[in-house]
Design a protein around this motif. Structure first.
Motif, short mmCIF file in Angstrom:
data_model
loop_
_atom_site.label_atom_id
_atom_site.label_comp_id
_atom_site.label_asym_id
_atom_site.label_seq_id
_atom_site.Cartn_x
_atom_site.Cartn_y
_atom_site.Cartn_z
N LYS A 124 -8.52 6.70 -1.50
CA LYS A 124 -7.72 5.64 -0.89
C LYS A 124 -8.20 4.26 -1.32
CE LYS A 124 -5.78 7.84 3.23
NZ LYS A 124 -5.67 7.80 4.71
N PHE A 145 -5.57 1.90 -2.98
CA PHE A 145 -5.18 0.72 -2.23
C PHE A 145 -5.96 -0.53 -2.64
CE2 PHE A 145 -3.91 3.64 1.53
CZ PHE A 145 -2.71 3.93 0.90
N TYR A 200 0.83 -1.20 0.00
CA TYR A 200 0.00 0.00 0.00
C TYR A 200 0.87 1.25 0.00
CZ TYR A 200 -3.85 -3.14 1.36
OH TYR A 200 -4.78 -4.15 1.40
N ASN A 204 1.65 4.73 -5.36
CA ASN A 204 0.41 4.99 -4.62
C ASN A 204 0.42 6.37 -3.99
OD1 ASN A 204 -0.55 2.52 -5.34
ND2 ASN A 204 -0.44 1.59 -3.31
N LEU A 212 -2.37 9.25 -4.63
CA LEU A 212 -3.13 9.85 -3.54
C LEU A 212 -2.99 11.37 -3.51
CD1 LEU A 212 -2.34 7.31 -0.66
CD2 LEU A 212 -4.54 7.65 -1.77
#
Length: 277
Positions: free
Chosen positions: A195, A199, A148, A153, A157
């Motif tokens: 998220k 994720f 994650y 990522n 985000l």
């Protein structure tokens, strides 16, 4: 005392977050139960037209996932929690002779559920889903290397609204050739909890159901999109589902990932023929 109050508030917040349901299901009709499992970011209502074109009497269960379509997000891991709640839903509602129809990630869930539930499931239909998409998208990359907390990522985000909208536009255009549906898919991405979008996709990249396929004994229909070409995708499907014994594989005459938008009549014929057998 102040620190104690803050800790209690945080604990209550985490507890409430963890208790959010992972799935939302809309049920209608009477007949053989059909669990309609959509793909990533997609609402269960996406299956409405397909359900309306099935020949027979069915009790439809349209599934939507936490973090998408206005449904509150849940803590990670995401995919495994969704699967667990689906198993519980099927058992609590005592669904028998169940038909599972899944698109993309929903196809993965259909395989997972069929392997775990055994005789409860009667047939499975998979629409443009691979048992391990990581193997095609990131060949040779082990699942344990995907986390994650990663630079990619983090970038996703922190991406600004304009840049994320451009990404959503490209995603929609790549998934269907129907212009108005491209905009619809874009809206689903933009409405998603960021998220969960980031994720949750990591969960899918880590997923490998190829060993699980040996546990699926019921008939399975696999419908694939010929994008970019049939010559490229057909060997991938044959290799990915080699462990699935009782299967029928068909590649659509055209279209992209959302076959139900690009080739609806072909899709209905394939499904109805399979369900009638």
């Amino acid at each position: 005392m102040k620190k104690l109050v803050i800790c209690l508030l945080l604990l209550c917040s985490v507890s409430a977050f963890a208790q959010n349901p992972a799935i939302k299901i809309e049920k209608s009709g009477k007949g053989t139960p059909v669990l309609f499992l959509p793909g990533f970011i997609t609402p269960g209502s996406m299956w409405t037209e397909t359900a309306n074109n099935l020949k027979g009497k069915y009790e439809t269960h349209f599934v939507s996932y936490a973090g998408f379509n206005g449904i509150a997000p849940i803590a990670m891991p995401w995919y495994s929690t969704i699967k667990k709640e689906l198993v519980e839903y099927i058992k609590v509602n005592k669904l028998k002779r169940l038909i599972l129809i899944g698109h993309s990630m929903g196809g993965n869930l259909a395989v997972d559920l069929a392997a775990e539930l055994g005789d409860v499931v009667e047939k499975v239909i998979i629409v443009d889903a691979l048992a391990c998409m990581r193997e095609v998208m990131m060949p040779g990359v082990p699942a344990e290397s995907l986390q994650y907390e990663s630079p990619y990522n983090k970038q996703m985000l922190e991406m600004g609204a304009d840049a994320f909208a451009q990404t959503a536009t490209m995603m929609g255009q790549g998934m269907t050739s129907v212009t108005e549906k491209q905009e619809l898919i874009k809206s689903w991405i933009l409405e998603a909890d960021r998220k969960t979008y980031v994720f949750g996709y990591t969960d899918l990249l880590k997923l490998d159901l190829r060993p699980t396929l040996t546990q699926v004994k019921v008939p399975v229909l696999i419908l694939g999109a010929p994008f970019p070409t049939k010559e490229i995708v057909l060997p991938n499907y044959e290799k990915q589902y080699a462990n699935l014994a009782n299967k029928k594989l068909e590649i659509a005459p055209g279209g992209r990932h959302y076959i139900m938008y690009d080739q609806p009549e072909w899709l209905y014929i394939q499904m109805n023929t399979f369900l009638a057998q």
